[in-house]
Scaffold this motif. Structure first.
Motif, PDB file in Angstrom:
ATOM      1  N   LYS A 201       0.831  -1.219   0.000  1.00  0.00           N
ATOM      2  CA  LYS A 201       0.000   0.000   0.000  1.00  0.00           C
ATOM      3  C   LYS A 201       0.863   1.266   0.000  1.00  0.00           C
ATOM      4  O   LYS A 201       0.337   2.376  -0.003  1.00  0.00           O
ATOM      5  N   ASP A 202       2.199   1.099   0.051  1.00  0.00           N
ATOM      6  CA  ASP A 202       3.076   2.268   0.103  1.00  0.00           C
ATOM      7  C   ASP A 202       2.975   3.100  -1.175  1.00  0.00           C
ATOM      8  O   ASP A 202       2.911   2.550  -2.278  1.00  0.00           O
ATOM      9  N   LYS A 203       3.004   4.423  -1.020  1.00  0.00           N
ATOM     10  CA  LYS A 203       3.060   5.320  -2.172  1.00  0.00           C
ATOM     11  C   LYS A 203       4.433   5.205  -2.840  1.00  0.00           C
ATOM     12  O   LYS A 203       5.379   4.670  -2.279  1.00  0.00           O
ATOM     13  N   ARG A 204       4.530   5.761  -4.052  1.00  0.00           N
ATOM     14  CA  ARG A 204       5.760   5.557  -4.839  1.00  0.00           C
ATOM     15  C   ARG A 204       6.927   6.432  -4.392  1.00  0.00           C
ATOM     16  O   ARG A 204       8.064   6.001  -4.396  1.00  0.00           O
ATOM     17  N   GLU A 208       5.858  11.436  -0.616  1.00  0.00           N
ATOM     18  CA  GLU A 208       4.516  10.959  -0.243  1.00  0.00           C
ATOM     19  C   GLU A 208       4.585  10.096   1.018  1.00  0.00           C
ATOM     20  O   GLU A 208       3.716  10.173   1.887  1.00  0.00           O
ATOM     21  N   GLY A 213       2.253   8.281   3.468  1.00  0.00           N
ATOM     22  CA  GLY A 213       1.732   7.604   2.280  1.00  0.00           C
ATOM     23  C   GLY A 213       1.899   6.095   2.367  1.00  0.00           C
ATOM     24  O   GLY A 213       2.565   5.471   1.530  1.00  0.00           O
ATOM     25  N   TYR A 214       1.299   5.517   3.412  1.00  0.00           N
ATOM     26  CA  TYR A 214       1.380   4.069   3.634  1.00  0.00           C
ATOM     27  C   TYR A 214       0.222   3.667   4.535  1.00  0.00           C
ATOM     28  O   TYR A 214      -0.471   4.522   5.096  1.00  0.00           O
TER      29      TYR A 214
END
Length: 275
Positions: A201-204, A208, A213-214
């Protein structure tokens, strides 16, 4: 106590983990840690480089030309002179929530090891960290903790620089060592999400990820949702952080200063909030 007015979903699975209890990671490389340094926090907050009347583009160029080389120089020096010595202790425990309490259990889920009491918001939506864990009577939930340090040598070198009136060097090294501890915490959180199987689910981008962002959240004591620094003692009871060289002062501050600890929540709705 107020009931949470926002609904915490109970259909998220409790992750499987490779072990219960704690593990120590010692053979860490700063090459793993440096990419996780938040340069905005380092350059602007720690090193005090200000945009001033430059445009954002001019400031970006200024940082690239003038500040990046400082960062590269200190990266090289801290590795060559072994100034930063990253060490990590982290662990997984079964748990359940009971009102505002998080009850931490051993691997058999039979014995209570510790109990954290978290504050609840006095206004909508009345959140509390305990809400993100399954209640007593449900299947046991899972909580992770970590404590990380950059070691005591950084403080020793900084002290020498300060005494020698090398204030600029002191400021650069101190800022880097503090942000490196934060980067090590971010990197450790990634390793924990991998163990939990939720890193998909981590963002790139790192930017983020720095903005949560996770899946889940990492809460450190002293911050709004868990302000009670005394609870550090409970983390140290679960993770013997003295084994990686961290001690707690009478005021429950960690030494060396370049250290941080956290409770890690896997629930997708868990994010930062103030109480």
């Amino acid at each position: 106590p107020q009931k949470p007015s926002f609904h915490v979903h109970r259909d998220n699975p409790v992750p499987a983990v490779p072990f219960f209890g704690y593990r120590i990671l010692k053979n860490l490389s700063m090459q793993d840690v440096f990419p996780w340094i938040n340069k905005i926090a380092l350059y602007r907050a720690q090193w005090q480089f200000k945009q001033g009347d430059r445009t954002p583009r001019e400031f970006e160029l200024y940082l690239q030309e003038n500040v990046e080389p400082i960062f590269e120089r200190f990266k090289t020096q801290t590795v060559r002179e072994k100034i930063l010595e990253p060490k990590v202790i982290y662990g997984f425990y079964k748990c359940y929530s009971e009102g505002n309490d998080l009850v931490v259990l051993d691997g058999s889920a039979q014995n209570e090891l510790n109990r954290f009491t978290f504050p609840r918001q006095s206004r909508e939506p009345f959140q509390c960290i305990a809400d993100f864990f399954r209640p007593k009577g449900d299947e046991p939930d899972l909580v992770a903790f970590h404590a990380v340090t950059m070691g005591k040598r950084a403080s020793e070198v900084e002290h020498k620089l300060f005494k020698a009136n090398k204030y600029t060097e002191y400021l650069y090294l101190h800022g880097l060592s503090v942000e490196a501890a934060e980067a090590l915490a971010e990197y450790t959180h990634l390793l924990i999400r991998r163990d939990l199987g939720i890193d998909g689910k981590d963002k790139r981008t790192k930017d983020e990820i720095f903005r949560q962002g996770y899946q889940g959240s990492r809460y450190s004591f002293g911050y709004p949702a868990c302000p009670n620094l005394e609870d550090q003692k409970k983390i140290f009871h679960l993770l013997p952080a003295e084994k990686i060289g961290i001690t707690l002062s009478e005021a429950f501050q960690m030494a060396p200063e370049q250290s941080t600890s956290a409770i890690i929540v896997h629930h997708p709705q868990a994010k930062y909030f103030s109480v």
